[in-house]
Design an enzyme around this catalytic site. Structure first.
Site, PDB file in Angstrom:
ATOM      1  N   ARG A   1       0.832  -1.211   0.000  1.00  0.00           N
ATOM      2  CA  ARG A   1       0.000   0.000   0.000  1.00  0.00           C
ATOM      3  C   ARG A   1       0.865   1.259   0.000  1.00  0.00           C
ATOM      4  NH1 ARG A   1      -3.086  -3.446  -1.014  1.00  0.00           N
ATOM      5  NH2 ARG A   1      -5.087  -3.951  -0.023  1.00  0.00           N
TER       6      ARG A   1
ATOM      7  N   LYS B   1      -6.257   2.128   1.238  1.00  0.00           N
ATOM      8  CA  LYS B   1      -7.350   1.211   0.953  1.00  0.00           C
ATOM      9  C   LYS B   1      -7.315   0.027   1.913  1.00  0.00           C
ATOM     10  CE  LYS B   1      -9.290  -1.638  -2.740  1.00  0.00           C
ATOM     11  NZ  LYS B   1      -9.123  -2.107  -4.149  1.00  0.00           N
TER      12      LYS B   1
END
Length: 407
Positions: free
Chosen positions: A357, A392
């Site tokens: 991420r 996310k």
């Protein structure tokens, strides 16, 4: 003739019947059989000359017949590249011809145990065929020897009247030369197997970490380890899809090869572990499978050098457009080998997900790190706070940007 010329001549002779489509193992077996066949030819010719010299003209025809038959099989093999034919012809010749010589000379003692040459047939089956084929050939050797002993008594019951010195000399020559050929055959075959094994092990080490490769070779059961302290790095090329569309296929592959080869050199230099590549993404770990206290520092240095050297991998005028996104996270991970075909040493856990991420939510030319990594680096490296970043699956996460090493 110079040494180089001699080597080229030998290599050319051993390459008789070579086929570009041959596997490494088949190429080795072909060269070994051709080499042994060529080596035996002069011995067969000399053996025939010696028997001719003592008046045994019929006996002399048997080794000369072997020489002619062996030479014909090599010529046919050079034209057809049929290795099965060459192997069968050579094994049959070395099995039968010495037995014929013993029959014609009248017995085992009179022939100076020439039947020992036939033992090269089962030995050759081990080297040039499958080991399971050696036993039928050994059975054929035993049957041929027994049959030859019986026929020798029928064909020439009184045996040849040869000088004792000649018989004893041939006793020694047959034992020594057959032993030499057998030793040469087995030693060369063993060396070839060792070289093949070394290539396999080298390939395995290019796929798996050395510690994991050793464990798999000693124990094929599943490998799963937990590491409390490790760091994971993901790096990928910004806007790779439009960049690759401006290059042809060879240029894309060449670029990625240069880029990842450069990264591989950094991995080796800093003694960290390359895990895998996925498209244009490169994954590295430190602290697995070898724990180390400076895992975060090692990956920070790798990341900084990755960013600097990446532009050298793309030819002008595209080099200025090449930028990387890099993400690093630290913490516990699970590591193991998955699959049984084309297996892979892989990592799992929240640390891995966060490193991914950090890369995907990062900025071009930026090295984004999590709090866990920042706490390990803040004393040795210059960092900048990025504030809260919406990640996310994680929500808002505090992140930092790695700028460089202090000092």
């Amino acid at each position: 003739m110079t040494t180089g010329q001699a080597r080229r001549l030998v290599d050319r002779a051993l390459s008789i019947g070579a086929d570009p489509a041959d596997s490494t193992d088949e190429r080795f077996r072909k060269r070994l059989l051709v080499g042994v066949a060529i080596l035996i030819l002069p011995f067969g010719f000399v053996w025939g000359c010696l028997y001719w010299a003592v008046g045994e003209h019929g006996v002399a025809l048997t080794p000369w017949g072997y020489v002619i038959g062996s030479a014909i099989s090599l010529v046919v093999f050079a034209r057809t590249r049929n290795f099965v034919f060459l192997r069968t012809a050579q094994l049959l010749l070395i099995l039968i011809v010495p037995a014929l010589g013993m029959i014609m000379i009248g017995g085992l003692e009179e022939s100076s145990s020439v039947i020992l040459w036939s033992l090269l047939a089962p030995l050759g089956a081990v080297a040039f065929d499958r080991p399971s084929r050696a036993w039928p050939w050994f059975g054929a050797f035993v049957a041929t020897m027994v049959l030859a002993l019986v026929l020798a008594e029928l064909v020439r019951p009184n045996g040849a009247d040869l000088p004792d010195a000649f018989v004893r000399t041939f006793d020694v020559l047959n034992i020594v030369v057959v032993s030499f050929v057998a030793m040469l055959l087995l030693v060369t075959f063993a060396r070839g197997r060792d070289a093949a094994q070394a290539r396999v092990e080298a390939l395995l080490l290019n796929v798996l970490p050395s510690e994991i490769a050793e464990r798999l070779q000693s124990d094929s059961s599943s490998i799963a380890d937990h590491f409390d302290d490790a760091s994971i790095l993901f790096a990928d090329v910004v806007d790779f899809t439009p960049l690759s569309s401006s290059l042809d296929a060879r240029e894309v592959v060449g670029f990625l090869d240069r880029l990842f080869t450069t990264f591989d050199e950094l991995v080796d230099r800093y003694d960290v572990e390359k895990i895998k590549t996925i498209g244009d993404c490169y994954m590295v770990a430190a602290g697995v499978p070898r724990p180390r206290f400076d895992h975060a520092q090692a990956l920070a240095r790798v990341a900084l050098e990755m960013r600097e050297c990446a532009r050298d991998c793309l030819p002008e005028p595209n080099a200025r457009d090449l930028r990387l996104r890099i993400g690093i996270s630290s913490g516990p991970v699970v590591a193991g080998v998955i699959g049984r075909r084309r297996f892979l040493y892989d990592l799992w856990g929240d640390t891995v997900n966060m490193a991914s991420r950090m890369e995907s939510h990062g900025t071009p030319d930026g090295i984004q790190i999590t709090r866990s990594t920042w706490e390990l680096l803040r004393d040795d490296f210059v960092t900048e706070s990025c504030g809260l970043v919406d990640v996310k699956g994680k929500g808002e996460v505090e992140t930092w940007r790695l700028v460089g090493a202090r000092g």
